[in-house]
Design a protein around this motif. Structure first.
Motif, PDB file in Angstrom:
ATOM      1  N   VAL A 142     -29.812 -10.365 -20.221  1.00 56.95           N
ATOM      2  CA  VAL A 142     -31.081  -9.923 -19.670  1.00 56.95           C
ATOM      3  C   VAL A 142     -30.775  -9.229 -18.428  1.00 56.95           C
ATOM      4  CG1 VAL A 142     -30.694 -12.221 -18.179  1.00 56.95           C
ATOM      5  CG2 VAL A 142     -33.012 -11.135 -18.456  1.00 56.95           C
ATOM      6  N   ASN A 143     -29.567  -9.223 -17.717  1.00 51.12           N
ATOM      7  CA  ASN A 143     -29.250  -8.376 -16.729  1.00 51.12           C
ATOM      8  C   ASN A 143     -29.062  -6.822 -16.889  1.00 51.12           C
ATOM      9  OD1 ASN A 143     -29.348 -10.651 -14.987  1.00 51.12           O
ATOM     10  ND2 ASN A 143     -26.897 -10.851 -15.299  1.00 51.12           N
ATOM     11  N   THR A 144     -28.571  -6.684 -18.270  1.00 48.94           N
ATOM     12  CA  THR A 144     -28.602  -5.384 -18.810  1.00 48.94           C
ATOM     13  C   THR A 144     -29.797  -4.571 -19.207  1.00 48.94           C
ATOM     14  OG1 THR A 144     -26.353  -6.097 -20.134  1.00 48.94           O
ATOM     15  CG2 THR A 144     -27.437  -3.974 -20.703  1.00 48.94           C
ATOM     16  N   LYS A 145     -30.827  -5.530 -19.563  1.00 47.49           N
ATOM     17  CA  LYS A 145     -32.142  -4.971 -19.944  1.00 47.49           C
ATOM     18  C   LYS A 145     -32.811  -4.848 -18.549  1.00 47.49           C
ATOM     19  CE  LYS A 145     -32.951  -7.181 -24.460  1.00 47.49           C
ATOM     20  NZ  LYS A 145     -33.494  -7.979 -25.260  1.00 47.49           N
ATOM     21  N   MET A 146     -32.722  -5.652 -17.510  1.00 46.72           N
ATOM     22  CA  MET A 146     -33.213  -5.429 -16.229  1.00 46.72           C
ATOM     23  C   MET A 146     -32.851  -4.067 -15.715  1.00 46.72           C
ATOM     24  SD  MET A 146     -32.741  -5.674 -12.774  1.00 46.72           S
ATOM     25  CE  MET A 146     -31.599  -6.896 -12.545  1.00 46.72           C
ATOM     26  N   VAL A 147     -31.385  -3.944 -15.656  1.00 51.24           N
ATOM     27  CA  VAL A 147     -30.801  -2.790 -15.077  1.00 51.24           C
ATOM     28  C   VAL A 147     -31.393  -1.271 -15.714  1.00 51.24           C
ATOM     29  CG1 VAL A 147     -28.843  -1.509 -14.709  1.00 51.24           C
ATOM     30  CG2 VAL A 147     -28.886  -4.081 -14.040  1.00 51.24           C
ATOM     31  N   GLY A 148     -31.651  -1.674 -17.176  1.00 52.09           N
ATOM     32  CA  GLY A 148     -32.230  -0.431 -17.674  1.00 52.09           C
ATOM     33  C   GLY A 148     -33.623  -0.115 -16.887  1.00 52.09           C
ATOM     34  N   HIS A 149     -34.565  -1.117 -16.975  1.00 54.41           N
ATOM     35  CA  HIS A 149     -35.925  -0.761 -16.504  1.00 54.41           C
ATOM     36  C   HIS A 149     -35.829  -0.278 -15.186  1.00 54.41           C
ATOM     37  CE1 HIS A 149     -37.068  -2.924 -20.010  1.00 54.41           C
ATOM     38  NE2 HIS A 149     -37.119  -4.179 -19.513  1.00 54.41           N
ATOM     39  N   LEU A 150     -34.696  -0.697 -14.199  1.00 51.25           N
ATOM     40  CA  LEU A 150     -34.615  -0.433 -12.912  1.00 51.25           C
ATOM     41  C   LEU A 150     -34.186   1.040 -12.853  1.00 51.25           C
ATOM     42  CD1 LEU A 150     -34.848  -0.967  -9.880  1.00 51.25           C
ATOM     43  CD2 LEU A 150     -32.287  -1.839 -10.142  1.00 51.25           C
ATOM     44  N   ARG A 151     -33.084   1.539 -13.886  1.00 50.64           N
ATOM     45  CA  ARG A 151     -32.715   2.582 -13.762  1.00 50.64           C
ATOM     46  C   ARG A 151     -33.680   3.779 -14.253  1.00 50.64           C
ATOM     47  NH1 ARG A 151     -29.215   1.879 -17.723  1.00 50.64           N
ATOM     48  NH2 ARG A 151     -27.429   1.685 -16.249  1.00 50.64           N
ATOM     49  N   LYS A 152     -34.619   3.440 -15.216  1.00 50.24           N
ATOM     50  CA  LYS A 152     -35.723   4.226 -15.540  1.00 50.24           C
ATOM     51  C   LYS A 152     -36.528   4.628 -14.616  1.00 50.24           C
ATOM     52  CE  LYS A 152     -39.058   5.275 -19.298  1.00 50.24           C
ATOM     53  NZ  LYS A 152     -40.104   5.414 -18.308  1.00 50.24           N
ATOM     54  N   ASN A 153     -36.986   3.640 -13.695  1.00 50.67           N
ATOM     55  CA  ASN A 153     -38.100   3.702 -12.825  1.00 50.67           C
ATOM     56  C   ASN A 153     -37.311   4.557 -11.654  1.00 50.67           C
ATOM     57  OD1 ASN A 153     -38.764   2.264  -9.990  1.00 50.67           O
ATOM     58  ND2 ASN A 153     -40.671   2.145 -11.190  1.00 50.67           N
ATOM     59  N   LEU A 154     -35.987   4.430 -11.426  1.00 44.61           N
ATOM     60  CA  LEU A 154     -35.434   5.123  -9.960  1.00 44.61           C
ATOM     61  C   LEU A 154     -35.200   6.525 -10.406  1.00 44.61           C
ATOM     62  CD1 LEU A 154     -33.272   2.377  -8.409  1.00 44.61           C
ATOM     63  CD2 LEU A 154     -35.570   3.070  -7.810  1.00 44.61           C
ATOM     64  N   VAL A 155     -34.822   6.598 -11.520  1.00 43.42           N
ATOM     65  CA  VAL A 155     -34.688   8.169 -12.210  1.00 43.42           C
ATOM     66  C   VAL A 155     -35.528   8.870 -12.413  1.00 43.42           C
ATOM     67  CG1 VAL A 155     -33.696   9.452 -14.213  1.00 43.42           C
ATOM     68  CG2 VAL A 155     -32.439   7.452 -13.414  1.00 43.42           C
ATOM     69  N   ASP A 156     -36.810   8.387 -12.597  1.00 44.14           N
ATOM     70  CA  ASP A 156     -38.156   8.947 -12.551  1.00 44.14           C
ATOM     71  C   ASP A 156     -38.585   9.540 -11.295  1.00 44.14           C
ATOM     72  OD1 ASP A 156     -38.272   8.884 -15.504  1.00 44.14           O
ATOM     73  OD2 ASP A 156     -39.639   6.939 -15.286  1.00 44.14           O
ATOM     74  N   GLN A 157     -38.108   8.840 -10.268  1.00 45.85           N
ATOM     75  CA  GLN A 157     -38.428   9.270  -8.836  1.00 45.85           C
ATOM     76  C   GLN A 157     -37.317  10.124  -8.168  1.00 45.85           C
ATOM     77  OE1 GLN A 157     -40.420   6.095  -6.566  1.00 45.85           O
ATOM     78  NE2 GLN A 157     -40.010   4.696  -8.174  1.00 45.85           N
ATOM     79  N   CYS A 158     -36.249  10.418  -9.093  1.00 47.97           N
ATOM     80  CA  CYS A 158     -35.179  11.341  -8.431  1.00 47.97           C
ATOM     81  C   CYS A 158     -34.691  10.472  -7.284  1.00 47.97           C
ATOM     82  CB  CYS A 158     -35.661  12.451  -8.244  1.00 47.97           C
ATOM     83  SG  CYS A 158     -36.364  13.485  -9.755  1.00 47.97           S
ATOM     84  N   LEU A 159     -34.226   9.333  -7.647  1.00 44.42           N
ATOM     85  CA  LEU A 159     -33.577   8.445  -6.432  1.00 44.42           C
ATOM     86  C   LEU A 159     -32.250   7.795  -6.571  1.00 44.42           C
ATOM     87  CD1 LEU A 159     -36.733   6.117  -5.553  1.00 44.42           C
ATOM     88  CD2 LEU A 159     -35.937   8.457  -4.468  1.00 44.42           C
ATOM     89  N   LEU A 160     -31.791   8.382  -7.806  1.00 44.25           N
ATOM     90  CA  LEU A 160     -30.497   7.785  -8.236  1.00 44.25           C
ATOM     91  C   LEU A 160     -29.575   9.258  -8.402  1.00 44.25           C
ATOM     92  CD1 LEU A 160     -31.018   4.843 -10.624  1.00 44.25           C
ATOM     93  CD2 LEU A 160     -30.142   4.952  -8.256  1.00 44.25           C
ATOM     94  N   HIS A 161     -28.181   9.088  -7.995  1.00 48.21           N
ATOM     95  CA  HIS A 161     -27.319   9.863  -8.421  1.00 48.21           C
ATOM     96  C   HIS A 161     -26.567  10.074  -9.964  1.00 48.21           C
ATOM     97  CE1 HIS A 161     -27.035  11.456  -4.539  1.00 48.21           C
ATOM     98  NE2 HIS A 161     -26.524  10.637  -3.973  1.00 48.21           N
ATOM     99  N   HIS A 162     -26.387  11.212 -10.463  1.00 49.54           N
ATOM    100  CA  HIS A 162     -25.857  11.313 -12.059  1.00 49.54           C
ATOM    101  C   HIS A 162     -26.620  10.630 -12.988  1.00 49.54           C
ATOM    102  CE1 HIS A 162     -23.133  12.405 -14.573  1.00 49.54           C
ATOM    103  NE2 HIS A 162     -22.229  11.628 -14.537  1.00 49.54           N
TER     104      HIS A 162
END
Length: 879
Positions: free
Chosen positions: A478-498
């Protein structure tokens, strides 16, 4: 009657008007007949001074209040005297009328103390003259007073029209000094002054009017007693911490500075920006302290205040001691704050403050401390949490660097699931910091989307959505899936490196736990024999005494007996096996002499126990190293996990087949998690000046062999992408700072060369490759006392961009110990006897308690180490 209009006055003959004598003696028969008939000519009752001023018990001139019935029974001499006083009263009213001033108060004579009734005409001959202030009131009592004044003025005009006006000494205030100033002012202008000060005179003398000194707020709003309390609103608090508040209601008047020594022991109370009262800090009594009344009454009280005298005696005794601050003063609010910290820090119930023993203890220390109940202390805890949280939110908002998070789920005895989120960062002084920012209830089902909503709201509430670098979690699906949702949300806003490839970090302690658990499954028979042997000697006192005798007989000198493990925790199993090895001969002797002991391991099994201990010793050491929270662990994870690989390779060549099978299972699990996390584990090693990129290439070639090229290239690309993104951020910040700091220099420079200079500076900044320069430099010696944070603190000026990278990368925690250590404290917050706390209260207690412990390392250091050790035990367990 009150509702009927008074009958008109009888017409006065013209001869009487024109031939009015200059003055009427008090013994004149005409005046004697006229004065007693006032009650019959005006159809109203003349109120007394107490009626006019709102106090029916008020006595004027020391004479008791009399009714009209008793007035008729007075002796003749007294009635004559009162008639004379009434005439004088009418004369003064006429003076007020002629001066066209609004009287605010009229000193009443003894005659006005009794009630008389006179008749008034329907239409006053003085119509058009400015009405007295008393007539402006809407109350029936004020209207009666207005009618009385009008009637007296009319009678004075009729009787004393040609009488010269007698100047009366002005009475404008209760202060003799102000009255004397008013008299001098009146004599210099040569104009009659009434008893009440007019607005013109008040403005001339620059003295506050009686309305300003009354307990009413501006704009006609009554200033009740609660308005004078420390919780007064409208921007005029009379608080202990704000003795000079700014004036309100548009007033620009600046409060005068309080220089009197009285205010060391009293609290000023302001109304409308003006100092009005003072409150004794010891007994809470309030006394007038305005500019007019002065502070003498407050000063006299402080001299005789019993509470102050008693406390001064205690302070005098305290000052004689060298161990106590001589400037100490008791502060109720400071004591309340310390009480809140006591309850939160030591996880005490709110009812603790209501214990009779605790209250007696506080009274013995300081009898002036006011005890509080459980509701008050709970509200104080919530308020302290909110204030501290606001400060942290502001700090996070102003961060110029990124933060990392750790999180884990916990189920309370209420069967409620809580998510604990801890924030990690390295401050400007290059020190590792961590704070619990959320300990919130997660609604069911505990799936990825619900957890994602909680995490996203937490990032927004704490203003760190654009400052996140990584999120360390355990290996639950469940943690792996949650991080996947969080990564997609922040990458779409250009808020994460790499592109978020370094966002998810798997907890190293959980990884090591899974590896060990898979290996111990093949060694259950050996571990079970050792466990049963320890249970046998600890089952009764006689067996334990027999075991001690055999220890002495064999000649073994060991202070500790074999310990019993918890079957679900591999580290406790390791400690059990390790503590049993020194007593091998004792167990062999016990097996020979005691027929009831049938669990003795064979020689082969004792050798297997030795091999298992050598293997688990490395896992235990690695777990303890990467579970620290006060030093960087991201750069140590790769080194510790590599030492585990070396031991596994050695034990894979063991002569014992069971050991080889165990190691094979462990190596399979090791390879799985090494492939998932080697990228995030190699980046911190590159930023370690002892190893850099060359050490990463060396280890990856050993692990992957001929296929190591693509993995090495992946690490290099990740480093270059991170450096490029940090370079862009650094140049953007530098341009902003240069525009702010050198705006004047650019304005003075030649316009034809300014753009060229800016171009050169930008080109130099882009061409300077700190990463290449850092990698080509020599290695730092591998000394035991090497501090990587101190090294970057010194060299961050040489490598400013890499310094920013190192600050964010080294702050990434390798395990979730910081979050899971909160569960041991929460287990004391929510107990079987304290299971009805609201989720908001639980979060406040957990977060504020962690903040207090972090700010008091000297007192809480040992407690934190104990909690970390218990967390390590939990992490290495199979639960």
């Amino acid at each position: 009657m009150a509702g009927e209009s008074p009958p008109p006055l009888p017409p006065i003959p013209p001869s009487a008007q024109s031939a009015a004598p200059p003055s009427l003696p008090s013994t004149s028969p005409t005046m004697a007949k006229l004065t007693p008939s006032l009650e019959q000519q005006i159809g109203v009752e003349v109120p007394t001074a107490g009626d006019v001023l709102g106090d029916p018990q008020l006595q004027v001139g020391g004479e008791p209040k009399m009714s009209s019935e008793n007035h008729g029974k007075l002796p003749k001499k007294i009635r004559k005297k009162k008639s004379i006083d009434a005439c004088g009263e009418l004369q003064r009213a006429s003076d007020v009328r002629d001066s066209n001033e609004v009287p605010t108060s009229l000193p009443l004579s003894k005659k006005s103390a009794k009630k008389v009734t006179i008749k008034n005409s329907d239409k006053s001959p003085t119509a058009g003259i400015k009405r007295p202030l008393s007539e402006a009131s809407g109350s029936s009592r004020a209207k009666k007073a207005a009618k009385l004044i009008n009637a007296k003025v009319e009678m004075t005009q009729l009787q004393n029209k040609s009488k010269p006006v007698k100047k009366v000494a002005p009475i404008v205030s209760r202060s003799p000094m102000i009255n004397r100033m008013a008299r001098q002012r009146a004599q210099s202008h040569g104009s009659p002054i009434s008893h009440a000060m007019s607005p013109t005179v008040a403005a001339t003398l620059k003295l506050p009017s009686l309305h300003d000194l009354s307990p009413t707020a501006t704009n006609g709003t009554a200033a009740f007693m609660h308005d004078l309390s420390p919780t007064a609103t409208n921007g005029t608090p009379a608080s202990m911490h704000d003795p000079s508040p700014t004036p309100t209601n548009g007033s620009k008047r600046r409060p005068r500075k309080l220089t009197s020594k009285i205010w060391k022991d009293a609290e000023p109370i302001y109304v409308g920006g003006l100092l009005m009262q003072g409150r004794c800090k010891y007994c809470d009594n309030v006394f007038p302290a305005s500019k007019v009344s002065g502070t003498s009454q407050l000063g006299r009280h402080l001299k005789v205040c019993e509470v102050k005298d008693s406390m001064d005696g205690v302070i005098k005794q305290i000052k004689t001691s060298d161990e106590i601050d001589p400037d100490w003063k008791f502060d109720q609010e400071a004591a309340r704050i310390e009480l809140v910290n006591l309850v939160v820090l030591h996880v005490l119930p709110f009812t603790f403050v209501e214990y009779a023993g605790f209250r007696k203890f506080c009274a013995s220390l300081n009898p002036w401390f006011k005890s509080v109940n459980r509701v008050t202390i709970q509200n104080d805890c919530m308020e302290a949490y909110r204030l501290c949280r606001d400060q942290y939110e502001t700090s996070f908002k102003n961060f110029k660097h990124r933060v990392s998070l750790t999180g884990d789920m916990w189920t309370s005895n209420q069967k409620l699931g809580y998510l604990c989120i801890t924030c990690h960062w390295i401050d400007d002084k290059w020190r590792v910091r961590h704070r619990i920012i959320r300990f919130c209830l997660v609604e069911t089902p505990h799936d990825a989307w619900n957890m994602f909503d909680v995490v996203q709201n937490s990032l927004r509430d704490w203003n760190i959505e654009n400052k996140l670098f990584s999120f360390t979690l355990d290996n639950a699906e469940v943690n792996t899936k949650m991080v996947g949702h969080l990564r997609k949300n922040l990458v779409d806003q250009c808020l994460l490196h790499h592109k978020g490839k370094l966002l998810h970090v798997r907890c190293a302690a959980h990884v090591l736990n899974l590896i060990v658990q898979d290996g111990l499954k093949t060694m259950n028979c050996v571990v079970d024999n050792i466990r049963e042997s320890v249970k046998f000697i600890r089952s009764s006192q006689s067996r334990q005494e027999l075991f001690d005798k055999m220890v002495v007989k064999v000649g073994i000198k060991c202070k500790h007996h074999p310990s019993l493990d918890v079957s679900t925790r591999w580290n406790s199993t390791f400690l059990m096996l390790q503590s049993t090895l020194p007593f091998r001969k004792v167990f062999e002797t016990l097996h020979e002499e005691d027929p009831n002991y049938s669990f003795g391991p064979s020689n082969e099994e004792w050798k297997m126990v030795h091999d298992i201990c050598e293997l688990l010793k490395v896992f235990c050491h690695a777990t303890n190293i990467i579970s620290g929270s006060d030093y960087p662990t991201s750069n140590l994870y790769f080194l510790e996990i590599w030492s585990v690989k070396v031991v596994l390779d050695e034990q894979a060549k063991s002569e014992n087949g069971t050991v080889r099978i165990m190691v094979k299972e462990m190596k399979t699990k090791f390879h799985k998690y090494f492939m998932e996390s080697y990228l995030s584990n190699c980046i911190p090693v590159v930023l370690d000046p002892r190893f850099k990129m060359e050490h990463v290439e060396f280890r990856l070639k050993q692990y992957f062999g001929v296929n190591a090229g693509k993995h090495i290239q992946e690490v290099k690309i990740a480093m270059e992408v991170l450096f490029t993104e940090y370079t862009a951020e650094f140049e953007e910040n530098m341009e902003i700072l240069s525009q702010e700091g050198s705006g004047e220099e650019v304005a003075l420079a030649d316009s034809s060369l300014s753009d060229w200079q800016a171009h050169i500076k930008l080109k130099v900044a882009r061409c300077r490759n700190e990463l290449q320069q850092y990698i080509e430099e020599g290695f730092h010696p591998c000394t035991p006392d090497f501090n990587i944070l101190k090294w970057w603190d010194v060299n961050s000026e040489r490598y400013p961009i890499l310094g920013n990278m190192a600050r964010d990368v080294l702050a990434v925690p390798a395990s979730t110990v910081a979050s899971e250590s909160a569960f041991s404290a929460c287990g004391r917050v929510i107990t079987d006897h304290r299971s009805s706390l609201a989720p908001e209260t639980v979060e406040a207690l957990m977060c504020y308690g962690d903040w207090i412990r972090s700010c008091k390392p000297t007192n809480a250091g040992q407690e934190n180490r104990c909690e970390e050790q218990s967390v390590v035990d939990h992490l290495v367990s199979g639960t």
